[in-house]
Write an enzyme that holds these catalytic residues in place. Structure first.
Site, PDB file in Angstrom:
ATOM      1  N   HIS A 119       0.809  -1.224   0.000  1.00 36.34           N
ATOM      2  CA  HIS A 119       0.000   0.000   0.000  1.00 36.34           C
ATOM      3  C   HIS A 119       0.843   1.275   0.000  1.00 36.34           C
ATOM      4  O   HIS A 119       0.347   2.337   0.335  1.00 36.34           O
ATOM      5  CB  HIS A 119      -0.967  -0.020   1.195  1.00 36.34           C
ATOM      6  CG  HIS A 119      -1.991  -1.112   1.104  1.00 36.34           C
ATOM      7  ND1 HIS A 119      -2.724  -1.552   2.173  1.00 36.34           N
ATOM      8  CD2 HIS A 119      -2.406  -1.850   0.041  1.00 36.34           C
ATOM      9  CE1 HIS A 119      -3.544  -2.524   1.784  1.00 36.34           C
ATOM     10  NE2 HIS A 119      -3.363  -2.724   0.494  1.00 36.34           N
ATOM     11  N   CYS A 147       5.747  19.347  -6.206  1.00 32.58           N
ATOM     12  CA  CYS A 147       6.753  18.409  -6.736  1.00 32.58           C
ATOM     13  C   CYS A 147       8.055  19.164  -6.982  1.00 32.58           C
ATOM     14  O   CYS A 147       8.050  20.228  -7.607  1.00 32.58           O
ATOM     15  CB  CYS A 147       6.222  17.831  -8.045  1.00 32.58           C
ATOM     16  SG  CYS A 147       7.416  16.849  -8.953  1.00 32.58           S
TER      17      CYS A 147
HETATM   18  P1  OAD Z   1      -7.050  -3.623  10.501  1.00 35.09           P
HETATM   19  O1  OAD Z   1      -7.125  -2.443  11.410  1.00 35.09           O
HETATM   20  O2  OAD Z   1      -8.210  -3.922   9.618  1.00 35.09           O
HETATM   21  O3  OAD Z   1      -6.793  -4.903  11.380  1.00 35.09           O
HETATM   22  C1  OAD Z   1      -5.865  -4.881  12.433  1.00 35.09           C
HETATM   23  C2  OAD Z   1      -5.786  -6.280  12.974  1.00 35.09           C
HETATM   24  O4  OAD Z   1      -4.729  -6.314  13.924  1.00 35.09           O
HETATM   25  C3  OAD Z   1      -7.048  -6.764  13.680  1.00 35.09           C
HETATM   26  O5  OAD Z   1      -7.385  -8.047  13.206  1.00 35.09           O
HETATM   27  C4  OAD Z   1      -6.620  -6.823  15.162  1.00 35.09           C
HETATM   28  O6  OAD Z   1      -7.253  -7.880  15.852  1.00 35.09           O
HETATM   29  C5  OAD Z   1      -5.135  -7.072  15.023  1.00 35.09           C
HETATM   30  N1  OAD Z   1      -4.310  -6.644  16.167  1.00 35.09           N
HETATM   31  C6  OAD Z   1      -4.516  -5.621  17.025  1.00 35.09           C
HETATM   32  N2  OAD Z   1      -3.515  -5.533  17.914  1.00 35.09           N
HETATM   33  C7  OAD Z   1      -2.636  -6.511  17.601  1.00 35.09           C
HETATM   34  C8  OAD Z   1      -1.384  -6.943  18.141  1.00 35.09           C
HETATM   35  N3  OAD Z   1      -0.824  -6.336  19.188  1.00 35.09           N
HETATM   36  N4  OAD Z   1      -0.772  -8.002  17.552  1.00 35.09           N
HETATM   37  C9  OAD Z   1      -1.328  -8.624  16.480  1.00 35.09           C
HETATM   38  N5  OAD Z   1      -2.495  -8.263  15.933  1.00 35.09           N
HETATM   39  C10 OAD Z   1      -3.146  -7.221  16.479  1.00 35.09           C
HETATM   40  O7  OAD Z   1      -5.704  -3.461   9.673  1.00 35.09           O
HETATM   41  P2  OAD Z   1      -5.246  -4.127   8.303  1.00 35.09           P
HETATM   42  O8  OAD Z   1      -5.756  -5.532   8.201  1.00 35.09           O
HETATM   43  O9  OAD Z   1      -3.818  -3.878   8.167  1.00 35.09           O
HETATM   44  O10 OAD Z   1      -5.348   0.189   3.676  1.00 35.09           O
HETATM   45  O11 OAD Z   1      -6.031  -3.247   7.266  1.00 35.09           O
HETATM   46  C11 OAD Z   1      -5.810  -3.471   5.907  1.00 35.09           C
HETATM   47  C12 OAD Z   1      -5.830  -2.184   5.146  1.00 35.09           C
HETATM   48  O12 OAD Z   1      -7.057  -1.488   5.400  1.00 35.09           O
HETATM   49  C13 OAD Z   1      -4.766  -1.185   5.533  1.00 35.09           C
HETATM   50  O13 OAD Z   1      -3.562  -1.413   4.871  1.00 35.09           O
HETATM   51  C14 OAD Z   1      -5.364   0.095   5.117  1.00 35.09           C
HETATM   52  C15 OAD Z   1      -6.739  -0.123   5.675  1.00 35.09           C
HETATM   53  O14 OAD Z   1      -7.699   0.708   5.306  1.00 35.09           O
HETATM   54  C16 OAD Z   1      -4.934   1.333   3.107  1.00 35.09           C
HETATM   55  O15 OAD Z   1      -4.591   2.303   3.736  1.00 35.09           O
HETATM   56  C17 OAD Z   1      -4.956   1.270   1.618  1.00 35.09           C
END
Ligand code: OAD
Length: 238
Positions: A119, A147
């Site tokens: 991303h 830019c």
């Molecule tokens: P999310 O915020 O959707 O999910 C975060 C995950 O981390 C959840 O499943 C939590 O349970 C878990 N979590 C929280 N604390 C934790 C810890 N200490 N150790 C391990 N896990 C933990 O984030 P992403 O899945 O990264 O996109 O979201 C995907 C994408 O959606 C991001 O890259 C972003 C977002 O909108 C863009 O910005 C394009």
């Protein structure tokens, strides 16, 4: 916690892929997007709306203000034990690929090389006219920043909702997933595609799937080994 089983799988693995999401940075103080049932908001708007191609087209300054807020939060965040453990893993397996959905750059700060940033990276801007990328100062002197090459407006060098991933990065991640014998899915709700496809691609090609998350997403299905714990506590044990 099924750490013993994960250690066995890890000891036998030769081609390892790790997919990380916002949860890997949670213990560094970086807010996640969707943990605990709630969505991340700023000034009453959801992160998915703020980080959208639609808003970029209609209100680039507001998108920059949101990214400046996020860059400000990140300025005081350092890599945690999870980032450090994964940086050490790159010299542990014959083949190792780290794929992240995070834009915070904390994996590289911890010493990981060749991170596949699906991303993009919040520390860079990209020109809306000539496409040149550049590192950004913090805080920005003007919004939107210009830019250095052609003077047009920069935009964040981050993939927004409604946009495609940068060419080549997902393809490299998919190839690594196809070849993997073990894939870890760490700290992601696994709802954003195509990143969430990677564990499925690996599993179809015979890889074991390990999920590390205090609130597991269930990715990988019934066959996945689940470690229901925080990344910064469990990865160093593995
Ligand atoms: P999310 O915020 O959707 O999910 C975060 C995950 O981390 C959840 O499943 C939590 O349970 C878990 N979590 C929280 N604390 C934790 C810890 N200490 N150790 C391990 N896990 C933990 O984030 P992403 O899945 O990264 O996109 O979201 C995907 C994408 O959606 C991001 O890259 C972003 C977002 O909108 C863009 O910005 C394009």
């Amino acid at each position: 916690m099924d750490v013993t089983r994960v250690r066995e799988l890890t000891a036998a693995a030769e081609r390892v892929v790790v997919l990380t999401g916002a949860g890997v940075s949670a213990e560094s103080g970086v807010p996640t997007f969707r943990s605990g049932g709630g969505a991340l908001t700023w000034r009453g708007m959801e992160a998915t709306r703020l980080s959208s191609a639609e808003l970029l087209a209609s209100n680039l300054p507001l998108v920059w203000e949101w990214f400046e807020y996020r860059r400000g939060v990140l300025a005081s965040c350092a890599p945690n034990a999870a980032h450090e453990a994964l940086a050490a893993w790159q010299d542990r397996f014959p083949s190792f690929t780290l794929v992240t959905q995070n834009v915070d750059g904390l994996h590289s700060k911890a010493g990981s090389r060749d991170v596949l940033e699906l991303h993009g990276n919040i520390g860079r801007g990209r020109c809306t006219r000539c496409g040149a990328r550049e590192a950004l100062e913090m805080p920005l002197a003007t919004i939107p920043p210009p830019c250095s090459a052609c003077g047009a407006d920069l935009r964040p060098d981050v993939v927004l909702f409604g946009e495609r991933l940068p060419f080549g990065v997902f393809e490299a991640a998919r190839e690594a997933a196809e070849r993997a014998d073990l894939i870890f899915v760490v700290g992601t709700s696994a709802v954003v595609y195509p990143a969430a496809e990677l564990p499925e691609i690996a599993r179809r090609n015979g890889a074991h799937v390990v999920e590390i998350n205090p609130e597991p997403s269930g990715i990988g299905g019934a066959h996945a080994v689940v470690v229901a714990g925080k990344a910064g506590e469990t990865l160093p044990l593995i």
